[in-house]
Enzyme design. Structure first.
Site, PDB file in Angstrom:
ATOM      1  N   LEU A 130       0.843  -1.203   0.000  1.00  0.00           N
ATOM      2  CA  LEU A 130       0.000   0.000   0.000  1.00  0.00           C
ATOM      3  C   LEU A 130       0.875   1.249   0.000  1.00  0.00           C
ATOM      4  CD1 LEU A 130      -2.578   1.713   0.481  1.00  0.00           C
ATOM      5  CD2 LEU A 130      -2.341   1.158   2.927  1.00  0.00           C
ATOM      6  N   ASP A 131       1.611   1.432   1.076  1.00  0.00           N
ATOM      7  CA  ASP A 131       2.523   2.563   1.242  1.00  0.00           C
ATOM      8  C   ASP A 131       3.739   2.036   1.996  1.00  0.00           C
ATOM      9  OD1 ASP A 131       3.823   4.959   1.703  1.00  0.00           O
ATOM     10  OD2 ASP A 131       2.478   5.571   3.312  1.00  0.00           O
ATOM     11  N   PRO A 132       4.762   1.645   1.280  1.00  0.00           N
ATOM     12  CA  PRO A 132       5.021   1.918  -0.139  1.00  0.00           C
ATOM     13  C   PRO A 132       4.384   0.894  -1.070  1.00  0.00           C
ATOM     14  CG  PRO A 132       6.891   0.779   0.821  1.00  0.00           C
ATOM     15  CD  PRO A 132       5.918   0.994   1.944  1.00  0.00           C
ATOM     16  N   ASP A 135       1.048   3.996  -3.548  1.00  0.00           N
ATOM     17  CA  ASP A 135       1.445   5.402  -3.629  1.00  0.00           C
ATOM     18  C   ASP A 135       2.409   5.647  -4.788  1.00  0.00           C
ATOM     19  OD1 ASP A 135       3.334   3.848  -2.271  1.00  0.00           O
ATOM     20  OD2 ASP A 135       4.089   5.525  -1.104  1.00  0.00           O
ATOM     21  N   CYS A 163      -0.454   8.654   3.783  1.00  0.00           N
ATOM     22  CA  CYS A 163      -1.219   7.420   3.893  1.00  0.00           C
ATOM     23  C   CYS A 163      -1.370   7.039   5.362  1.00  0.00           C
ATOM     24  CB  CYS A 163      -0.512   6.285   3.136  1.00  0.00           C
ATOM     25  SG  CYS A 163      -1.423   4.719   3.135  1.00  0.00           S
TER      26      CYS A 163
END
Length: 386
Positions: A130-132, A135, A163
């Protein structure tokens, strides 16, 4: 980069914690053979049952030596373990000619191991969650769109990427743990480096740089996270774009800063034993249960002011809530990672170290997969003149 060793079809998914979600189903559909390694056989079996995968994968109690005995050339090792475990796993992969994938940030230790993996023809996929992860996909597309609209000539840009995993229904703590509390607290001790107001900023305790952020009329709190500056290169800004603001950070519910005052007092001490004890206390006081729901919010924006007077702003916002089947965090971490694994299985990933997608065209393919599998977002843009 060299051609990668062909994937043999066997995937070893290591770890069955809070971030293992429906991405594991995707891997079960695509892999010729799937082994799920948990802390115990029972934990691995429970993970499969939760995802409706009982009987579709073999289970193992994780042990590095046992994994070494099972690895074969072309296998893929997927680590959902803490990042501190990744270097040893990657070294084992190089020894056994196996590919490696994770959703975590690239560390100095991973970078040090990457040349040997590249030479051996192995893929080292990182930052694919997700993050990282997501993004990076949004950032690649924003930069590509900005090039189309404003061009590659002189321009001043502001880039932000925030995030956070938060409770779907607010609570007094203004937070819901989506990973180990000790890891959350230790992350607050990691200095942050970013650009703000045309100048490099470094803050030792990142929450002290918290500011308000309004998204869709809702107020959040956001603070810088880790070192943002290497991503200036990764996102391939044109050479004539000058970044006035460039920050990647963490997002929290409004009121989080005040709710966590006592936590910050302990984190400030740097006393590892006190922090560990507090982590255990918080885990007991604010447990993650099957009844509560989490929410993931990711906002990535790029604002460009061209020297010729042209102006443009684009923003991607992902805002999703978990359900009875899986948490939003598990969905948003495991699905992009699963897509990366399917690409390795299909032989479409060159050997070497990579971080999620490689450019806008690749990012579009990743996002098309995510959309098909229930991860949605919105994109807004505004055109103007200076």
């Amino acid at each position: 980069m060299s051609d990668a060793i062909p994937a043999g079809g066997t995937v070893h998914w290591i770890g069955t914690g809070l971030s293992t979600g429906s991405g594991l189903r995707v891997v079960a559909d695509r892999a010729g053979r799937l082994l799920v390694w948990g802390r115990t056989d029972t934990k691995a079996e429970r993970c499969l049952a939760r995802l409706g995968l009982t009987g579709r994968a073999a289970v193992r109690a994780y042990d590095l030596a046992r994994l070494a005995g099972e690895l074969r050339t072309g296998d893929i090792v997927v680590s959902m373990l803490p990042a501190s475990e990744h270097p040893a796993l990657l070294r084992l992969c190089v020894e056994r000619n196996a590919h490696f994938a994770c959703s975590s940030y690239v560390s100095e230790e991973i970078v040090a191991e990457a040349p040997a993996a590249t030479k051996a023809g192995l893929v080292v996929l990182t930052e694919a969650g997700l993050d990282p992860g997501i993004d990076h996909l949004f950032a690649d597309l924003l930069v590509a769109r900005g090039r189309e609209v404003v061009g590659e000539g002189p321009a001043t840009v502001e880039f932000t990427s925030y995030c956070g995993g938060v409770p779907a229904e607010s609570n007094e703590f203004r937070y819901r743990f989506s990973w180990a509390p000790r890891g959350v607290l230790n992350a607050l001790r990691a200095p942050a480096r970013y650009l703000d107001g045309d100048a490099e900023q470094v803050v030792d305790l990142p929450w002290t740089a918290t500011r308000s952020l309004v998204l869709g009329g809702e107020t959040f709190e956001a603070y810088p996270n880790r070192d943002s500056l290497p991503y200036l290169t990764q996102y391939a800004f044109p050479v004539d774009w000058r970044a006035r603001v460039f920050v990647r950070g963490t997002l929290r519910l409004d009121g989080w800063l005040r709710a966590w005052e006592d936590v910050f007092a302990t984190v400030r001490t740097g006393d590892g034993d006190r922090i560990a004890a507090l982590a255990d206390e918080l885990a007991a006081r604010y447990p993650t249960t099957d009844a509560d729901r989490d929410r993931v919010v990711l906002a990535v924006g790029l604002d460009i002011e061209g020297a010729n007077g042209a102006g443009w702003r684009g923003e991607y916002v992902l805002d999703t809530v978990g359900d009875a089947e899986e948490s939003a965090m598990a969905r948003c971490v495991s699905l992009p990672l699963a897509y990366g694994i399917t690409e390795i299985l299909a032989g479409r990933v060159p050997a070497g170290l990579r971080q999620a997608a490689q450019g806008a065209e690749d990012a579009r393919r990743w996002l098309e997969f995510l959309s098909t599998n229930g991860v949605d977002w919105r994109f807004d843009e505004q055109h103007g003149t200076g």
